[in-house]
Design a protein around this motif. Sequence first.
Motif, mmCIF file in Angstrom:
data_model
loop_
_atom_site.group_PDB
_atom_site.id
_atom_site.type_symbol
_atom_site.label_atom_id
_atom_site.label_comp_id
_atom_site.label_asym_id
_atom_site.label_seq_id
_atom_site.Cartn_x
_atom_site.Cartn_y
_atom_site.Cartn_z
ATOM 1 N N ALA A 14 0.808 -1.216 0.000
ATOM 2 C CA ALA A 14 0.000 0.000 0.000
ATOM 3 C C ALA A 14 0.839 1.262 0.000
ATOM 4 C CB ALA A 14 -0.919 0.002 1.229
ATOM 5 N N PHE A 15 1.983 1.237 0.667
ATOM 6 C CA PHE A 15 2.689 2.473 0.965
ATOM 7 C C PHE A 15 4.014 2.665 0.240
ATOM 8 C CE2 PHE A 15 5.549 4.785 4.029
ATOM 9 C CZ PHE A 15 5.017 6.043 3.809
ATOM 10 N N LEU A 16 4.798 1.617 0.074
ATOM 11 C CA LEU A 16 6.152 1.797 -0.440
ATOM 12 C C LEU A 16 6.223 2.430 -1.822
ATOM 13 C CD1 LEU A 16 8.372 -1.135 0.853
ATOM 14 C CD2 LEU A 16 7.860 1.073 1.862
ATOM 15 N N PRO A 17 5.306 2.141 -2.749
ATOM 16 C CA PRO A 17 5.393 2.834 -4.053
ATOM 17 C C PRO A 17 5.307 4.354 -3.909
ATOM 18 C CG PRO A 17 3.915 0.964 -4.196
ATOM 19 C CD PRO A 17 4.225 1.124 -2.748
ATOM 20 N N TYR A 18 4.498 4.838 -2.984
ATOM 21 C CA TYR A 18 4.333 6.283 -2.800
ATOM 22 C C TYR A 18 5.501 6.876 -2.016
ATOM 23 C CZ TYR A 18 -0.126 4.900 -4.575
ATOM 24 O OH TYR A 18 -1.101 4.349 -5.382
ATOM 25 N N LEU A 19 6.082 6.083 -1.128
ATOM 26 C CA LEU A 19 7.280 6.524 -0.433
ATOM 27 C C LEU A 19 8.426 6.692 -1.431
ATOM 28 C CD1 LEU A 19 8.882 7.096 2.162
ATOM 29 C CD2 LEU A 19 9.287 4.629 2.349
ATOM 30 N N ARG A 20 8.563 5.755 -2.346
ATOM 31 C CA ARG A 20 9.624 5.853 -3.356
ATOM 32 C C ARG A 20 9.465 7.113 -4.204
ATOM 33 N NH1 ARG A 20 8.545 0.135 -3.852
ATOM 34 N NH2 ARG A 20 10.324 -1.090 -3.104
ATOM 35 N N GLU A 21 8.242 7.388 -4.634
ATOM 36 C CA GLU A 21 8.005 8.580 -5.454
ATOM 37 C C GLU A 21 8.333 9.854 -4.680
ATOM 38 O OE1 GLU A 21 7.253 8.744 -8.728
ATOM 39 O OE2 GLU A 21 7.596 6.571 -8.615
ATOM 40 N N TYR A 22 7.999 9.877 -3.414
ATOM 41 C CA TYR A 22 8.290 11.033 -2.580
ATOM 42 C C TYR A 22 9.800 11.248 -2.458
ATOM 43 C CZ TYR A 22 8.380 14.036 1.587
ATOM 44 O OH TYR A 22 8.607 15.065 2.470
ATOM 45 N N LEU A 23 10.545 10.166 -2.276
ATOM 46 C CA LEU A 23 11.986 10.267 -2.073
ATOM 47 C C LEU A 23 12.740 10.600 -3.355
ATOM 48 C CD1 LEU A 23 12.449 7.210 0.302
ATOM 49 C CD2 LEU A 23 12.778 9.610 0.934
ATOM 50 N N LYS A 24 12.248 10.147 -4.494
ATOM 51 C CA LYS A 24 12.939 10.386 -5.762
ATOM 52 C C LYS A 24 13.172 11.867 -6.016
ATOM 53 C CE LYS A 24 11.514 6.259 -8.325
ATOM 54 N NZ LYS A 24 10.619 5.729 -9.384
ATOM 55 N N VAL A 25 12.211 12.688 -5.637
ATOM 56 C CA VAL A 25 12.322 14.132 -5.852
ATOM 57 C C VAL A 25 13.419 14.720 -4.972
ATOM 58 C CG1 VAL A 25 11.061 16.314 -5.729
ATOM 59 C CG2 VAL A 25 9.877 14.236 -6.442
ATOM 60 N N ARG A 26 13.634 14.136 -3.797
ATOM 61 C CA ARG A 26 14.573 14.679 -2.808
ATOM 62 C C ARG A 26 15.943 14.000 -2.843
ATOM 63 N NH1 ARG A 26 9.548 15.012 -1.944
ATOM 64 N NH2 ARG A 26 8.657 16.843 -0.910
ATOM 65 N N LEU A 27 16.035 12.878 -3.552
ATOM 66 C CA LEU A 27 17.302 12.152 -3.665
ATOM 67 C C LEU A 27 17.566 11.826 -5.129
ATOM 68 C CD1 LEU A 27 16.832 9.693 -0.649
ATOM 69 C CD2 LEU A 27 18.416 11.629 -0.729
ATOM 70 N N THR A 28 17.558 12.844 -5.946
ATOM 71 C CA THR A 28 17.591 12.649 -7.393
ATOM 72 C C THR A 28 18.766 11.788 -7.856
ATOM 73 O OG1 THR A 28 18.678 14.815 -7.527
ATOM 74 C CG2 THR A 28 16.326 14.739 -7.996
#
Length: 204
Positions: A14-28
């Motif tokens: 439920a959660f990890l796909p959205y966590l990954r998307e959130y982090l991608k912007v901040r850890l390019t």
Amino acid sequence: MKISIIVEGKTEKAFLPYLREYLKVRLTDRMPRLDPFPYDGRIPKGEKLKRVVENLLKGRNASDHVIALTDVYTGSNPPDFQDAGDAKSKMKSWVGTEPRFHPHAAQYDFEAWLLPYWSTIQKLAGHNKTAPAGNPESVNHNNPPAYRLSEIFEIGRCRDSYVKPRDAGRILRDNDLSVAVAQCPELKAMINTILCVCGGVMLP
């Protein structure tokens, strides 16, 4: 960088796909590989948790860091943990001195991180029930967030109960995770752990 996340299986989906998307912007250019280690039930406790962490940190495909994410509310009576601080302290003591292990807890359960999106929950459930009052992470053992979601789904027009793998994704899909991060200190703490070990800029 490889980070294993020990987590309940339904939360992973439920959660990890959205966590990954959130982090991608901040850890390019520093985005880690988030490698879930799911359990169908609650994540292990005591010596078993220690063994799992030790195994993840050694060997050919060893992780650089391990995060354990548990709910404070586990359904046990008496409760396994009193609050998120107690959960993190106990997991740390079970694993022992290991700087690459990072315990985190959703207070009181993962669904607390969905409560900031109550208007979306109302639409999906087909009911205008008022949102729980106060901080999303202040909902307690007596009526945890997952129960609140089940209730509105069951009384709403959809007439179906809340199902985490299906409905959590529907709630998060069209919303900004930053909204929940701003309201949920335990969620922010876990994200800051990942940002920190990856050399990113931590959230204030």
